[in-house]
Every structure is written in C-alpha cells, then in structure tokens.
Motif scaffolding. Sequence first.
Motif, PDB file in Angstrom:
ATOM      1  N   ALA A   1      -2.906   1.346  12.278  1.00 49.38           N
ATOM      2  CA  ALA A   1      -3.664   0.277  12.923  1.00 49.38           C
ATOM      3  C   ALA A   1      -4.453  -0.490  11.864  1.00 49.38           C
ATOM      4  N   HIS A   2      -4.735  -1.725  12.143  1.00 48.76           N
ATOM      5  CA  HIS A   2      -5.527  -2.563  11.226  1.00 48.76           C
ATOM      6  C   HIS A   2      -5.017  -2.463   9.803  1.00 48.76           C
ATOM      7  N   TYR A   3      -3.713  -2.535   9.688  1.00 49.10           N
ATOM      8  CA  TYR A   3      -3.136  -2.309   8.355  1.00 49.10           C
ATOM      9  C   TYR A   3      -3.545  -3.374   7.348  1.00 49.10           C
ATOM     10  N   ARG A   4      -3.821  -4.569   7.840  1.00 44.07           N
ATOM     11  CA  ARG A   4      -4.242  -5.614   6.895  1.00 44.07           C
ATOM     12  C   ARG A   4      -5.560  -5.238   6.220  1.00 44.07           C
ATOM     13  N   GLY A   5      -6.420  -4.592   7.005  1.00 46.50           N
ATOM     14  CA  GLY A   5      -7.693  -4.151   6.438  1.00 46.50           C
ATOM     15  C   GLY A   5      -7.452  -3.095   5.363  1.00 46.50           C
ATOM     16  N   VAL A   6      -6.533  -2.172   5.627  1.00 47.11           N
ATOM     17  CA  VAL A   6      -6.232  -1.130   4.638  1.00 47.11           C
ATOM     18  C   VAL A   6      -5.674  -1.773   3.376  1.00 47.11           C
ATOM     19  N   MET A   7      -4.779  -2.741   3.567  1.00 50.14           N
ATOM     20  CA  MET A   7      -4.176  -3.405   2.413  1.00 50.14           C
ATOM     21  C   MET A   7      -5.237  -4.152   1.601  1.00 50.14           C
ATOM     22  N   GLU A   8      -6.168  -4.724   2.314  1.00 48.24           N
ATOM     23  CA  GLU A   8      -7.243  -5.438   1.622  1.00 48.24           C
ATOM     24  C   GLU A   8      -8.083  -4.470   0.795  1.00 48.24           C
ATOM     25  N   LEU A   9      -8.352  -3.320   1.416  1.00 40.78           N
ATOM     26  CA  LEU A   9      -9.136  -2.283   0.744  1.00 40.78           C
ATOM     27  C   LEU A   9      -8.453  -1.891  -0.574  1.00 40.78           C
ATOM     28  N   ILE A  10      -7.125  -1.677  -0.488  1.00 31.85           N
ATOM     29  CA  ILE A  10      -6.367  -1.291  -1.684  1.00 31.85           C
ATOM     30  C   ILE A  10      -6.348  -2.444  -2.683  1.00 31.85           C
ATOM     31  N   HIS A  11      -6.122  -3.623  -2.157  1.00 34.16           N
ATOM     32  CA  HIS A  11      -6.000  -4.792  -3.023  1.00 34.16           C
ATOM     33  C   HIS A  11      -7.290  -5.056  -3.784  1.00 34.16           C
ATOM     34  N   ASP A  12      -8.410  -4.790  -3.131  1.00 39.66           N
ATOM     35  CA  ASP A  12      -9.687  -5.102  -3.765  1.00 39.66           C
ATOM     36  C   ASP A  12     -10.196  -3.981  -4.651  1.00 39.66           C
ATOM     37  N   ASP A  13      -9.472  -2.876  -4.689  1.00 42.22           N
ATOM     38  CA  ASP A  13      -9.962  -1.761  -5.506  1.00 42.22           C
ATOM     39  C   ASP A  13      -9.744  -2.068  -6.980  1.00 42.22           C
ATOM     40  N   PRO A  14     -10.800  -1.993  -7.764  1.00 39.00           N
ATOM     41  CA  PRO A  14     -10.675  -2.390  -9.182  1.00 39.00           C
ATOM     42  C   PRO A  14      -9.789  -1.448  -9.988  1.00 39.00           C
ATOM     43  N   ILE A  15      -9.653  -0.212  -9.529  1.00 40.02           N
ATOM     44  CA  ILE A  15      -8.815   0.721 -10.278  1.00 40.02           C
ATOM     45  C   ILE A  15      -7.352   0.515  -9.919  1.00 40.02           C
ATOM     46  N   LEU A  16      -7.083   0.350  -8.625  1.00 38.25           N
ATOM     47  CA  LEU A  16      -5.698   0.228  -8.179  1.00 38.25           C
ATOM     48  C   LEU A  16      -5.105  -1.133  -8.504  1.00 38.25           C
ATOM     49  N   ARG A  17      -5.909  -2.140  -8.362  1.00 33.96           N
ATOM     50  CA  ARG A  17      -5.382  -3.492  -8.467  1.00 33.96           C
ATOM     51  C   ARG A  17      -4.538  -3.734  -9.736  1.00 33.96           C
ATOM     52  N   PRO A  18      -5.049  -3.369 -10.927  1.00 38.24           N
ATOM     53  CA  PRO A  18      -4.233  -3.672 -12.124  1.00 38.24           C
ATOM     54  C   PRO A  18      -2.941  -2.860 -12.215  1.00 38.24           C
ATOM     55  N   MET A  19      -2.868  -1.761 -11.461  1.00 37.31           N
ATOM     56  CA  MET A  19      -1.649  -0.935 -11.562  1.00 37.31           C
ATOM     57  C   MET A  19      -0.556  -1.435 -10.635  1.00 37.31           C
ATOM     58  N   ILE A  20      -0.935  -2.176  -9.625  1.00 37.07           N
ATOM     59  CA  ILE A  20       0.013  -2.516  -8.554  1.00 37.07           C
ATOM     60  C   ILE A  20       0.814  -3.763  -8.893  1.00 37.07           C
TER      61      ILE A  20
ATOM     62  N   LEU B   1      -5.886   6.393  -4.516  1.00 42.96           N
ATOM     63  CA  LEU B   1      -5.597   6.101  -3.115  1.00 42.96           C
ATOM     64  C   LEU B   1      -6.160   7.192  -2.222  1.00 42.96           C
ATOM     65  N   ALA B   2      -5.932   8.427  -2.621  1.00 43.49           N
ATOM     66  CA  ALA B   2      -6.406   9.557  -1.834  1.00 43.49           C
ATOM     67  C   ALA B   2      -7.926   9.498  -1.714  1.00 43.49           C
ATOM     68  N   ALA B   3      -8.571   9.126  -2.814  1.00 42.91           N
ATOM     69  CA  ALA B   3     -10.027   9.042  -2.804  1.00 42.91           C
ATOM     70  C   ALA B   3     -10.482   7.957  -1.821  1.00 42.91           C
ATOM     71  N   LEU B   4      -9.797   6.818  -1.863  1.00 43.74           N
ATOM     72  CA  LEU B   4     -10.141   5.722  -0.956  1.00 43.74           C
ATOM     73  C   LEU B   4      -9.995   6.157   0.494  1.00 43.74           C
TER      74      LEU B   4
END
Lengths: 237, 469
Positions: free
Chosen positions: B79-98, B299-302
């Motif tokens: 549910a609310h997958y766009r919110g989850v994607m935003e959360l991942i997208h805005d993460d400073p650690i994940l963002r440069p790896m993706i 991701l797990a931490a998030l």
Amino acid sequence: MVPRVSSSSVVRLSRVLKTYRVGSTDVKALDDITLAIPANRFSIVIGASGSGKTTLLNLIGCIDTATDGAVEVCEEDVTRLSDDRLADFRSRHIGFIFQNFSLVPVLTAYENVEYPLILLGMTVASRRQHAMAMLEAVGLAEHAHRFPNELSGGQKQRVAIARALVKRPTLVLADEPTANLDSVTGASIIALMRRVQAELNTTFIFASHDAQLISHADDIFAIRDGALLEHRMETEQ
Amino acid sequence: MNLLLKIVLRNILRNRRRSIMTGSAVAAGSLALLLFGGFTSYIFSGLETGNVQRNGHLTVFHSGYFLFGEGNPAAYGIAHYRGVMELIHDDPILRPMINVMTPTQSVLGIAGNFTGTVDASKTFLGIGIVPSDRERMRGWDPYDTRAVNGLDRRMADSEESVGLLGLGMARVLGLCGPLRLKDCPPAPDTAAAQTPGTSAVNREVLDLADRDTGEHPNAAQGEPRIQLLAATADGAPNIVSLTVAGVEQQGVRELDDNYVIMDLPLAQQLVYGRGEHKVTGIVLQLARTRDMPAARARLAALIRQHRLPLEIRGFGELNPFYGQVVRLFSGIFLFMTLVMGMIVLFAVVNTMTMNVMERTNEIGTTRALGVRRQGIRRQFLMEGMLIGAIGAAVGSLLAIALSLAVNHAGLTWVPPGNANPIPLRVDVLGKPGLISGAWLGLVLVATLAALLPANRAARLSVVDALRHV
Ligand SMILES: Nc1ncnc2c1ncn2[C@@H]1O[C@H](COP(=O)(O)OP(=O)(O)O)[C@@H](O)[C@H]1O
Ligand SMILES: [Mg+2]
C-alpha cells in the motif's frame, strides 16, 4: 708404537672407533686410532683399499662422526659441534680434494673456486682477487670460464686444488686425488700440491694406497684394517 | 648474480627436457584453470547481468509475499507504494547506489484469444512493469556482455494496453501467424478444435469481455488482442484486453509458456479494479552489484525505522537457478583445481626427486665445503618454485593469448536460463585476481612438492652423499 703428540698438532685423535652397521653386524672401519697430525706439513695416510683411509679423513674433515673416542681439529673438540656449526667449521678451516674431482658441474672453474669464498661472506672484489690468484697458481687462469665438462681430468683436479686452497684453510684433505688420473698427470698433481703446500704453509693430509707416493711426504701414517700401523717422519722439522 | 639463483637456474637449464616436461605440466594446469576460470567468471557475469536486467538487485515485497504471495498477489500488495519509493529515493545513502527503482505488479489469471477462427485460452503469469524503467534496466551491462542490443520500443509508458507474451504463450494462444513469428508452428487440427466461444470457460470470458469493455474483441485491427481475466483483490472477476506487440522468449519453458508482460497500470487495474492501486514489488537495480549488501542493510534499516510491513529479497533468492549455476560451476572449478594441483604436485615431486638423486654427490661436495643443510634445502625448494613460477607464467600468457583469440573469433552461446545467444567470451585478462591467484597457487604447490625431495637432500649424510657416484 707410542704416538707422539706434538704441541703443534692440527689434528688429534684419541682412541677413535668407527663402526658401520652392515645388516646385523658391526664392521669396524677404524679401531682405536690415536694420532696427532703435525701442522704445516704434508702428511700421507697410506693403506690398502678398504683399510679405513677415507673413514679417517672423513672424521678429520668433520663430515663424519666417530662412534667413540675424541676428535680434535684446530684445537676444537668437533665431536660436540652441531651440524650447522660443523658446516661453518668446515667452511672456515678445511679444504677438500676428492678422488673424483667433485666440481659443481653448472659452475665454471672460476665460480667453483669462488664458491668457498662466498660461503665465507667475502666481498665480490676480494673474491675475484683471491680466486683469480689461485687459478693462476694452479696454471688455469686462461680456463677460468670453462665449465668442468670442458676440462681434462688433470685440469679438473687443479681447479679442485684451487677451490680447496683459495680460502687458506688450516687443513687440506686430499683423498686419493690421483687415483682417477694417469701417472704423468698424477705426478704433476702431487707436485702441484707439494708446491702450494710449501708456498702457503698449509697442513696437507693426503690419503693413498700407492706406496710410491711415500717419498713425497713429510709424515707417513700407515693403516691396515682400521688400525694405525706406524707413524714415521720422513724429514725432520 | 646470486650464487644460489645461478646454480638453480643453470640446473634447470641443464636438465632442459625434464624441466620443460615439468614446466609444461604446470603451464597446462595454469592454462586450464585460467581458461575455465575465465569462462566461468564470464558465465557468472552473464547470468548476473541477465538477472539484474530482469529482476534488479533487490526487490521490496510486502512481508510474506516471497513465501506465500505467489498464489495470490492481490493480497500482498504494497500500500502507498509511492510513499515507500519516495522514502528510498530520498535516502542519502541509497540514492547514489541506485540505477533504477521501479514498481511491478504480478498477476495470475486466464488469457484468451478469440479472434477469427482461433479460440484458445490458458492460465497466465503476468507482470506489470513501467516500460521506460524496463528499458533502462535492460541497459545495465557493466561487464560488457552485450546481452541486449538496442532498445525494445514495443511497449511505451503512454500505451497502457500494449504488452508482450512469452513465445510459448503466444504459440498456445494461436498467435504465431498473426505475429509472424519464426519457429512457431500453428496448432495442428485436432478433433477437439473448437469454434469461437464454444468452451464453457471461453464463453464466460467472452461474456465478461463484452460486458466490461463494451466491444467485441474480434473487432481489433492490426496487432492481435487478447483478453486477460483475473480475480480482483476482493474476489470479483475482472477483465482487460491487451494488444500484443510481440513476444519475448523466456529462457525457462514454464515461464515462457505462461508469461505476459504488460504495463503497470493495466496490471493494477486487473488486480485492484477500482480499489487502491498497490504494487507487488519495488525493484531496485543498483549501479554496482557489490553495493548489494550495503544497499540491503540500509533498506532493512529504513523498513525497521518506519515500521513498514515489508521484506527484501535479492535476485539470487528470486531466481535460485542463479545460485545453482554458480555452485555447479564453482564445484567444477574446484574439482579442476584439485586435479591440476595433484598433477603439478606429482610432476614436481617426481622431477625434484630425480634431480636430488642425480646431484647426490654434488650435495655431498658442497656440504663438505661448508654449505648447511638449510642451504641445500633452499636450493631444491627454489628449483621447484622456479619451475612452477616459469611454467605458470607461460601458462598464463598462453591462456591470455587463447582467450583473446576466442573472444575475437565471434563465437556465441546461449547461457543456461537465457533465450538468446550472447557473445562467447573467456575473460582472463580482465581477471587479474584469477591470474595472480592461479599463478601463486601453482607456485605454492610446486614449492610444496619440492619440499619433500629438498628435505631428503638436506638430510643426506655428507659421507653417504659423497660415496654416491
Ligand atoms: N657407509 C659404509 N657402510 C658400511 N661399511 C663401510 C661404509 N664406509 C666404509 N665402510 C667399510 O669401512 C672400511 C673402510 O672403508 P674406507 O674408509 O672407505 O677405506 P679406504 O678409503 O681405505 O678404501 C671398509 O671395510 C668399508 O667396506
Ligand atoms: Mg677410500
């Protein structure tokens, strides 16, 4: 015969026994040998084949150990030295000349002569100087860069003599050095050894079964069946 | 030159033939290991590339989906997958790896084709994707496998009802002809051949289609259309029609016979109807595979931090085949390494034993001159080591040359689980770790093999050695 133990002896053997175990029986190669070999002289150990000459020289040369008795070389009780210490001791004090020349086949005449100096840790420059001088003394300077298989028997033995003497050892042991040479070459090798012995004032011990060679020696040790028959001094010191 | 090295080298040259034989054994070992290792690593790269292009590195699912959700994707939507994607997208650690983050929706149902004389239906396994994201994912090729050439423009974000089928799926649905597919025979005429809309299931589907879309599917022009029927999350039957733009053959037959690729909104409409549009998974494709553990941990931490009912799976878990192939080839490689190691071991032991025998008198002589036991041991160890080093170096050069020749020969092959051939390459030069590892390993084996004869040489009694002629 009472052995004369002179104060200037390089080698002293006392009640030395050497047995080899062959199957289940012990063969006595040397039986109760007591002797002293005087310094700076050309001594010959004479005896028939199998009489124990090689065994005696091996003990004196510290490449073999006595079954019993005391062996003192250059005032050192060599029976108490470890294998490594014995190797170092040989490196410093003893030169060998073998019946079959025993040069290292992959090294040139020069490199064979240089070998003992490398073991002593000598510098390149002094190695070169000593090795070349020694090759010259045995008359092989122009063959310095030949390999052993490019040399005649007599030439090989000259290289071996140079190798034994280059480090100025206290003691040179030559086990039947002329046995594999024709009589003319053999005679020249004996003459050469005599000459360098006199020049360098080294102690030479020379084993042979050839009674004719007695005339060249200063001292004569005759052995038979592992026992010392007599010790005769040919010339007075 | 160092005396020891001089003696060792000259002895190797002196016994030229023997040294060459032994060196050849080492070289052959090195050659085999490097070529096979290079091929294996290329297979791994190819498999990894294929998997990452298709499945990304990591997928976020609703908790439990991985174990229980396949049968009922509708029940495990995020549910609310766009919110989850935003959360991942805005993460400073994940963002440069993706590299790519994209949502997907799985759907199970029945597909039917009722055009013209054909009346075929079968179950399908569908996946809803974002076509532009899929294109970007297919461009992932850090190992330069060139497994995918060119863009696939058959689907577009703007054309929601256009999709692709597995080749087997297209065949069963009687689309070989309409899609002008090669290697795709039409179904033979059987007694059971039916006229359109005569089977019970198909009649139902047709009814639904008529009711829901208000148009008869047979009216489609140009590209063939099929009907997809599924149950929505709340159990109501739902149907959409899909324009088939072509096929995409899948490497695994079961998948190929059931596969439908469609636009995400279409899949969502099919699964969720007028309810909230969720997704089955959020796929993350990283720029570099080696970032996987770090990205996963983050991701797990998030997920923990935000108490989300989500779980993470890697591409290896989604596709156990990958791990199986890796294990199989690793096993073969290990076995080969052992065999090669044994051959080298025996060859060197044998040669060095002969060398020691032949040089026994020389050993006695040099020991008499004052060389210690250790000096003798070192000489023979070095000889074994050098034969190994030279042999392995020659083998490495040969392997590099051969691998380059193979790579330039233009050969292709179909990797396990793939549908299309990719260039056959043996990657030796690009694996300095493999080259140096094999070299060091072989040198080590050769040195160890020399240890036994060397010790025997060192332990010889001087007198016995001298007596030996
Ligand atoms: N390694 C050995 N094993 C058994 N017997 C030996 C060994 N070495 C020497 N002998 C025996 O010791 C005796 C003396 O040998 P050796 O010193 O070589 O005599 P020579 O050098 O005077 O010919 C001989 O009977 C010989 O067979
Ligand atoms: Mg003898």
